[in-house]
Design a protein around this motif. Structure first.
Motif, mmCIF file in Angstrom:
data_model
loop_
_atom_site.group_PDB
_atom_site.id
_atom_site.type_symbol
_atom_site.label_atom_id
_atom_site.label_comp_id
_atom_site.label_asym_id
_atom_site.label_seq_id
_atom_site.Cartn_x
_atom_site.Cartn_y
_atom_site.Cartn_z
ATOM 1 N N GLU A 1 -14.861 13.531 -7.708
ATOM 2 C CA GLU A 1 -14.263 11.995 -7.076
ATOM 3 C C GLU A 1 -14.713 11.680 -5.715
ATOM 4 O O GLU A 1 -14.701 10.685 -5.248
ATOM 5 C CB GLU A 1 -12.817 11.885 -7.505
ATOM 6 N N HIS A 2 -14.911 12.896 -5.073
ATOM 7 C CA HIS A 2 -15.483 12.864 -3.695
ATOM 8 C C HIS A 2 -16.507 12.068 -3.449
ATOM 9 O O HIS A 2 -16.640 11.252 -2.221
ATOM 10 C CB HIS A 2 -15.601 14.324 -3.266
ATOM 11 N N TRP B 1 -15.067 8.774 -2.904
ATOM 12 C CA TRP B 1 -14.240 8.551 -1.892
ATOM 13 C C TRP B 1 -15.072 8.516 -0.742
ATOM 14 O O TRP B 1 -15.123 7.505 0.340
ATOM 15 C CB TRP B 1 -13.450 9.760 -1.685
ATOM 16 N N ASP C 1 -21.383 8.335 -16.559
ATOM 17 C CA ASP C 1 -19.969 7.940 -16.852
ATOM 18 C C ASP C 1 -18.768 8.282 -15.694
ATOM 19 O O ASP C 1 -18.020 7.354 -15.784
ATOM 20 C CB ASP C 1 -19.763 8.646 -18.082
ATOM 21 N N ILE C 2 -18.780 9.249 -15.792
ATOM 22 C CA ILE C 2 -17.754 9.909 -14.827
ATOM 23 C C ILE C 2 -17.711 9.299 -13.435
ATOM 24 O O ILE C 2 -16.706 8.710 -12.870
ATOM 25 C CB ILE C 2 -17.602 11.463 -14.663
ATOM 26 N N ASN D 1 -16.325 5.710 -13.565
ATOM 27 C CA ASN D 1 -14.814 5.669 -13.834
ATOM 28 C C ASN D 1 -14.282 6.036 -12.526
ATOM 29 O O ASN D 1 -13.154 5.354 -12.141
ATOM 30 C CB ASN D 1 -14.383 6.872 -14.807
ATOM 31 N N ASN D 2 -14.847 7.033 -11.841
ATOM 32 C CA ASN D 2 -14.160 7.587 -10.424
ATOM 33 C C ASN D 2 -14.142 6.497 -9.577
ATOM 34 O O ASN D 2 -13.232 5.924 -8.723
ATOM 35 C CB ASN D 2 -14.986 8.517 -9.835
ATOM 36 N N ASN E 1 -11.814 3.767 -10.348
ATOM 37 C CA ASN E 1 -10.361 4.091 -10.045
ATOM 38 C C ASN E 1 -9.868 3.901 -8.345
ATOM 39 O O ASN E 1 -8.915 4.154 -8.031
ATOM 40 C CB ASN E 1 -10.094 5.534 -10.466
ATOM 41 N N ASN E 2 -11.199 3.731 -7.379
ATOM 42 C CA ASN E 2 -11.215 3.974 -6.307
ATOM 43 C C ASN E 2 -11.425 2.271 -5.578
ATOM 44 O O ASN E 2 -11.511 2.315 -4.492
ATOM 45 C CB ASN E 2 -11.811 4.820 -5.414
ATOM 46 N N TYR F 1 -10.082 -4.876 -19.212
ATOM 47 C CA TYR F 1 -8.873 -3.806 -18.446
ATOM 48 C C TYR F 1 -9.211 -3.625 -17.105
ATOM 49 O O TYR F 1 -8.140 -3.962 -16.239
ATOM 50 C CB TYR F 1 -8.184 -2.912 -19.571
ATOM 51 N N ASP G 1 -3.510 0.075 -10.255
ATOM 52 C CA ASP G 1 -4.402 1.018 -10.994
ATOM 53 C C ASP G 1 -3.719 1.405 -12.285
ATOM 54 O O ASP G 1 -2.737 1.193 -12.610
ATOM 55 C CB ASP G 1 -4.768 2.205 -9.934
ATOM 56 N N ASP G 2 -4.698 2.598 -12.805
ATOM 57 C CA ASP G 2 -4.053 2.915 -14.221
ATOM 58 C C ASP G 2 -2.641 3.814 -14.146
ATOM 59 O O ASP G 2 -1.823 3.737 -15.073
ATOM 60 C CB ASP G 2 -5.254 4.032 -14.844
ATOM 61 N N ILE G 3 -2.479 4.276 -12.990
ATOM 62 C CA ILE G 3 -1.117 5.106 -12.998
ATOM 63 C C ILE G 3 -0.016 4.237 -13.059
ATOM 64 O O ILE G 3 0.991 4.627 -13.866
ATOM 65 C CB ILE G 3 -1.218 6.172 -12.044
ATOM 66 N N ASP G 4 -0.240 2.893 -12.410
ATOM 67 C CA ASP G 4 1.022 2.083 -12.579
ATOM 68 C C ASP G 4 1.423 1.772 -13.952
ATOM 69 O O ASP G 4 2.380 1.608 -14.550
ATOM 70 C CB ASP G 4 0.607 0.812 -11.972
ATOM 71 N N PHE G 5 0.104 1.522 -14.634
ATOM 72 C CA PHE G 5 0.270 0.858 -16.026
ATOM 73 C C PHE G 5 0.550 2.331 -16.963
ATOM 74 O O PHE G 5 1.820 1.904 -17.661
ATOM 75 C CB PHE G 5 -1.021 0.684 -16.371
#
Ligand code: SF4
Lengths: 469, 194
Positions: free
Chosen positions: B85-86, B89, B106-107, B110-111, B114-115, B164, B174-178
């Motif tokens: 994910e760096h 970032w 793909d990855i 997503n990464n 998510n940021n 979504y 973000d996803d974690i809140d959900f």
């Protein structure tokens, strides 16, 4: 309705589905390591939540550990800090850690299967793209980013959209000197480094069924190198025989019950795939890469493609750029080209069978004085097995340097690097620019090819070196 | 996470295909334990001769002052390779809010999402069109309408984004809140499986 292996496991793990959005997928096992977890731990701490299911998390230190003198404090300050941060985080959050010095320590994708933690039917994630390795057991296993590591910490779930599905059938008998690494390098060379993006791949066919578990892991491991989210193989007797008696595998009645369940994990006869590919095992030769992505591979006896043959201008330019970095020219053969390094290791090819393969070639022989050979077992347990079988003596007599377990020169994060401009035949999975050290030139190949080339000091067709394989 | 609505900016062109995450942020910079400060190592080995900050490579786009902006435009199959994910970032930390390409791994996609970095996938033709523009031209990305346009021209394209993810990005959550909000469902699922 007919279902694929993937569907069966996926459906069983969906907690709920968001309308017009992704599904909430429950994760059975979560592997973590020192590089992609610290920010995730910090993330949940900042939110004031704890790890939801710490018993489903297993940690090891692998990416950033030295492969010599592991009993001494790590010399590099940043690496030392990162590894100790992992220990601190695991202690604070009650997570089992197989860190440096532990008899189970090793590359995360080697230790999961060897400890029996990886099991059919599971959903498995790790902040590392080669998590696809675990799919060899018939599990849905894929790599995630650090934000997703944080999600799994917080909820044991991930938000995921269902990927498309591809089946690759490999039928028939493999030729002499051809092993599972060659199968996967062949597939990637055919469909390119992005040919399976957006897909989850199932490998099937008679050639796959005949492979050992470790050989299957090598194939699933490199699924990501063609862009796939993951790769999987339906479990069978080979899988169960490999797992039986392993430390964390089910025991007694529980084992029988589980095996009965696992036997149902296969793709139904009329299940539909979005894409299907058929490959004849007999068409595959020992493979080697010549470029800077794993899709740029050729049979070891072949020649690098001529650029005029490539119609697309961008593709032509990319190939020329790759060849310039590699110091190679279109149309030339690699066979007989001198190399300076051989790296045998990584989560692709560092298991005991790989090392036995290497030992089989080098026994009674000596490495060429022109090459340095580094052999890095995938785990402490593999290293132990090497000693038990006396393979270490074979390697020492051949002049190979045996290191301690870790990712090592696969990604060159520790001191194990290939010097700029040097060629390295590597059993790892990535030949990107600078992957093994700034300016390093990586040629990906099988353990057999690596071993044969170590003896001669030049790119060698193992079939020419020995008639015994 | 910072919300993303409409972004108008000049762009930094990087017409190279298959840019992998090892190029975006080389492995040796992954030893950090925080998310900040990766921007100065973005494309590190393409930026400097022998990793020496005193020796920028003049032909690399990040070293050319005429190219600036919050949008990175790159060749096909951007972000392949390692899941680090760096990479996302470092792109965010350098100051990019969006990456435009004709294909994303793909990855990485997503990464990035998510940021709060928006990956905008356009057609090969549209991408080629952007690369033809002079360095002072701007692009406008409208997330609500899911469009990207080359300002001052009639060229505009629609891009796909998961419904979504779009809502998350527009609102900056973000996803974690959900996921934290549905804990009860997760516990129920676990119970049912026993
Ligand atoms: S061995 Fe290489 S590919 Fe495998 S986990 Fe380690 S760094 Fe990644």
């Amino acid at each position: 309705m007919s279902k694929t292996l993937f569907d069966k496991i996926w459906d069983r793990h969906v907690v709920k589905t968001i309308p017009n959005g992704p599904s909430v997928l429950y994760i059975d096992k979560h592997f973590i390591h020192e590089v992609t977890s610290p920010q995730a731990f910090r993330g949940i701490e900042n939110r004031g939540v704890s790890v939801f299911r710490p018993k489903q998390v297993v940690a090891t230190a692998d990416h950033n550990v030295p492969t010599i003198n592991q009993h001494l404090p790590i010399r590099d300050e940043l690496s030392r800090h990162q590894v100790s941060k992992l220990a601190e985080n695991c202690a604070n959050h009650n997570i089992e850690l197989y860190g440096l010095g532990h008899p189970f320590q090793g590359i995360v994708h080697v230790i999961g299967p060897e400890l029996g933690i990886t099991q059919p039917g599971m959903t498995i994630v790790c902040g590392d793209s080669h998590t696809s390795t675990h799919g060899a057991f018939g599990s849905i296993a894929f790599g995630i980013g650090t934000s997703e590591v944080e999600m799994v910490f917080a909820s044991q779930c991930l938000l995921q959209s269902k990927p498309k599905q591809m089946r690759i059938n490999i039928d028939g008998k493999l030729g002499r000197g051809v092993v599972s690494k060659d199968i996967i390098l062949y597939i990637i060379s055919k469909i390119s480094a992005s040919g399976a993006t957006g897909y989850f791949v199932e490998y099937a066919g008679s050639a796959i069924r005949e492979l050992s578990m470790e050989a299957r892991m090598t194939i699933c491991n490199m699924s990501i190198e063609m862009g796939a989210r993951g790769g999987m193989i339906a479990p069978d007797e080979t899988t169960f025989n490999y797992m039986k008696g392993r430390l964390f595998a089910p025991k007694g009645d529980e084992w029988e019950r589980k095996v009965a369940e696992w036997k149902k994990l296969c793709t139904d006869d009329y299940a539909k795939f979005d894409t299907e590919l058929n490959i004849k095992a007999a068409d595959i030769e020992p493979m080697i890469t010549y470029g800077t992505n794993p899709g740029l591979g050729i049979p070891i006896v072949g020649a690098i493609p001529q650029t005029e043959a490539i119609p697309d201008e961008n593709e032509r330019r990319n190939l020329l750029k790759a060849l310039e970095y590699m110091g190679l020219q279109p149309g030339r053969k690699l066979l007989g080209m001198p190399v300076q390094h051989i790296f045998i290791g990584s989560c692709t090819n560092s298991r005991i069978e790989d090392l036995r393969m290497v030992a089989g070639i080098v026994k009674g022989r000596k490495k060429s004085s022109d090459v340095e050979v580094m052999i890095v077992p995938g785990s402490q347990q593999v290293a132990e097995q090497v000693r038990k079988e006396g393979l270490d003596r074979i390697f020492e007599e051949a002049g190979f340097e045996i290191r301690q377990a870790g990712c090592s020169a696969c990604l060159g994060m520790n001191e194990d690097k290939i010097p700029a401009g040097h060629y390295c035949i590597s059993t790892s999975n990535r030949n990107f620019e600078g992957r093994q050290g700034a300016g390093a030139r990586t040629l990906l190949a099988s353990p057999l090819t690596a071993a044969a080339s170590a003896i001669t000091g030049v790119v060698t067709d193992v079939r020419e070196l020995t008639k015994e394989i | 996470m910072k919300a993303f609505t409409v972004l108008t900016s000049t762009f930094v062109p990087l017409p190279v295909e298959n840019i992998d995450t090892d190029q975006i942020i080389p492995a040796r910079f992954l030893k950090a334990t925080t998310k900040e400060g990766f921007g100065k190592n973005l494309f590190r080995d393409w930026r400097y001769v022998n990793n020496d900050e005193a020796k920028p490579k003049p032909d690399f786009v990040l070293n050319q002052p005429q190219y600036r902006g919050e949008i990175l435009v790159a060749g096909k199959n951007f972000g392949c390779g390692s899941s680090r994910e760096h990479a996302a970032w470092s792109i965010l930390d350098y100051g990019f809010r969006a990456v435009v390409s004709s294909f994303f791994a793909d990855i990485f996609k997503n990464n990035a999402l998510n940021n709060g970095v928006l990956p905008v996938q356009v057609s090969d033709e549209f991408l080629a069109e952007i690369f033809k523009q002079p360095n002072d031209s701007t692009l406008t990305i409208d997330l609500e309408k899911q469009t990207i346009s080359i300002d001052g021209t009639a060229k505009k394209e629609y891009f796909e984004i998961n419904e979504y993810k779009k809502t998350c990005l527009l609102n900056g959550y973000d996803d974690i809140d959900f996921l934290l909000s549905i804990k009860d469902d997760i516990v129920q699922y676990e119970e049912a499986r026993k």
